[in-house]
Write a protein that holds these residues in place. Structure first.
Motif, short mmCIF file in Angstrom:
data_model
loop_
_atom_site.label_atom_id
_atom_site.label_comp_id
_atom_site.label_asym_id
_atom_site.label_seq_id
_atom_site.Cartn_x
_atom_site.Cartn_y
_atom_site.Cartn_z
N SER A 33 28.86 30.97 40.20
CA SER A 33 28.33 29.30 41.70
C SER A 33 30.11 30.14 42.19
CB SER A 33 29.06 28.58 40.08
OG SER A 33 27.49 28.07 40.01
N ASN A 34 31.35 30.11 41.65
CA ASN A 34 32.38 29.94 42.51
C ASN A 34 32.85 31.42 42.85
OD1 ASN A 34 32.86 27.68 42.03
ND2 ASN A 34 33.58 27.76 40.36
N GLY A 35 32.29 32.72 42.75
CA GLY A 35 32.02 34.42 43.63
C GLY A 35 32.71 34.67 43.01
N THR A 36 32.56 36.17 43.09
CA THR A 36 33.20 37.05 43.02
C THR A 36 34.29 37.80 44.18
OG1 THR A 36 32.03 37.49 41.27
CG2 THR A 36 33.50 39.20 41.60
N GLU A 41 37.64 39.36 50.31
CA GLU A 41 35.96 39.03 50.40
C GLU A 41 34.72 38.65 49.06
OE1 GLU A 41 34.28 39.95 54.02
OE2 GLU A 41 37.19 39.51 54.80
N ARG A 42 33.83 37.84 50.01
CA ARG A 42 33.10 37.28 48.40
C ARG A 42 31.96 38.48 48.47
NH1 ARG A 42 31.32 31.57 46.83
NH2 ARG A 42 30.06 31.71 45.85
N LEU A 43 31.38 38.67 47.14
CA LEU A 43 30.37 39.63 47.19
C LEU A 43 28.97 39.12 47.71
CD1 LEU A 43 31.42 41.70 43.70
CD2 LEU A 43 32.24 42.46 45.98
N SER A 44 28.68 37.64 46.99
CA SER A 44 27.26 37.65 47.65
C SER A 44 27.67 35.56 47.43
CB SER A 44 26.71 37.91 46.64
OG SER A 44 27.38 36.73 45.36
N PRO A 45 26.93 34.91 48.49
CA PRO A 45 26.60 33.28 48.06
C PRO A 45 26.68 33.75 47.58
CG PRO A 45 25.16 34.82 49.68
CD PRO A 45 25.90 36.17 49.26
N ASN A 57 41.78 52.03 43.08
CA ASN A 57 43.13 51.52 42.73
C ASN A 57 43.77 51.07 44.01
OD1 ASN A 57 42.44 52.95 40.45
ND2 ASN A 57 43.74 54.66 41.77
N ASP A 58 44.34 49.98 43.01
CA ASP A 58 45.23 49.20 43.91
C ASP A 58 44.35 47.62 44.85
OD1 ASP A 58 47.60 49.88 43.43
OD2 ASP A 58 47.88 50.94 45.52
N ASP A 59 42.68 47.92 44.67
CA ASP A 59 42.14 46.45 44.47
C ASP A 59 42.16 45.50 44.08
OD1 ASP A 59 40.70 47.95 46.60
OD2 ASP A 59 38.65 48.26 45.65
N ILE A 60 42.29 44.11 44.94
CA ILE A 60 42.76 42.38 43.98
C ILE A 60 40.52 42.28 43.94
CG2 ILE A 60 43.50 40.32 44.37
CD1 ILE A 60 45.83 42.49 44.31
N GLU A 62 39.13 39.05 42.02
CA GLU A 62 39.38 37.31 41.85
C GLU A 62 38.03 36.80 41.31
OE1 GLU A 62 41.89 36.11 45.66
OE2 GLU A 62 40.54 36.78 45.69
N PHE A 63 38.21 36.05 40.24
CA PHE A 63 36.34 36.01 40.13
C PHE A 63 37.31 34.00 39.47
CE2 PHE A 63 37.32 39.66 37.32
CZ PHE A 63 36.35 39.91 37.44
N GLY A 64 36.12 33.74 40.80
CA GLY A 64 36.25 32.49 40.72
C GLY A 64 36.59 31.90 41.70
N ILE A 65 37.40 30.38 42.26
CA ILE A 65 38.50 29.66 43.20
C ILE A 65 39.13 29.39 42.30
CG2 ILE A 65 37.24 30.43 45.02
CD1 ILE A 65 36.14 26.85 44.85
N ASP A 66 40.44 28.80 43.13
CA ASP A 66 41.49 27.05 42.38
C ASP A 66 40.79 26.16 43.09
OD1 ASP A 66 43.17 29.50 41.78
OD2 ASP A 66 44.30 29.15 43.91
N ILE A 67 40.85 25.30 41.50
CA ILE A 67 40.53 23.84 42.41
C ILE A 67 42.19 23.26 42.16
CG2 ILE A 67 39.09 22.50 41.19
CD1 ILE A 67 37.60 24.76 41.53
#
Length: 130
Positions: A33-36, A41-45, A57-60, A62-67
């Motif tokens: 729901s909240n993306g990867t 950059e979001r991987l998919s809608p 290496n050094d990729d960031i 993020e799982f989800g978003i800050d609420i």
């Protein structure tokens, strides 16, 4: 037994998959729901499985978003974020063990720690600093 679990209000029950294939590490969002996100950059809608994305290496990640709270200033639930360090060789193990602090010139979201966990000798692992 090979899954990672996070006690987080912003993650779906089954959020993303990470795997190794032929010496490369891949990630895909599995209809969360909240993306990867990779490097912002979001991987998919929402609700759509993404194509595999090769992690470097050094990729960031993020799982989800800050609420945010009602005031739109206070974060009440944080995303899960990590800087990637892929370890395949003994040289990678030594490099991961030496990396302690992310340079101050690197721009990271504020909730990503700047210290990597100690590396262990392992083939085909991907370390991150959650």
């Amino acid at each position: 037994e090979r899954n990672s679990y996070f006690d987080s209000k912003v993650l779906s029950r089954q959020h993303a998959e990470i795997w190794e294939d032929s010496g490369k590490i891949y990630i895909k969002d599995v209809k969360s729901s909240n993306g990867t996100f990779i490097n912002g950059e979001r991987l998919s809608p929402e609700g759509v499985e993404s194509e595999p994305f090769e992690l470097k290496n050094d990729d960031i990640v993020e799982f989800g978003i800050d609420i945010s709270g009602e005031d739109n200033k206070t974060t009440i639930h944080h995303k899960v974020a990590a800087r990637i360090m892929c370890v395949f060789t003994d040289e990678d193990v030594h490099l991961a063990a030496r990396i302690e602090v992310i340079p101050s010139s690197t721009s990271l979201p504020p909730n990503i720690p700047s210290v990597l966990p100690p590396a262990t000798s392992s083939s085909g692992s991907c370390y991150n600093n959650i």
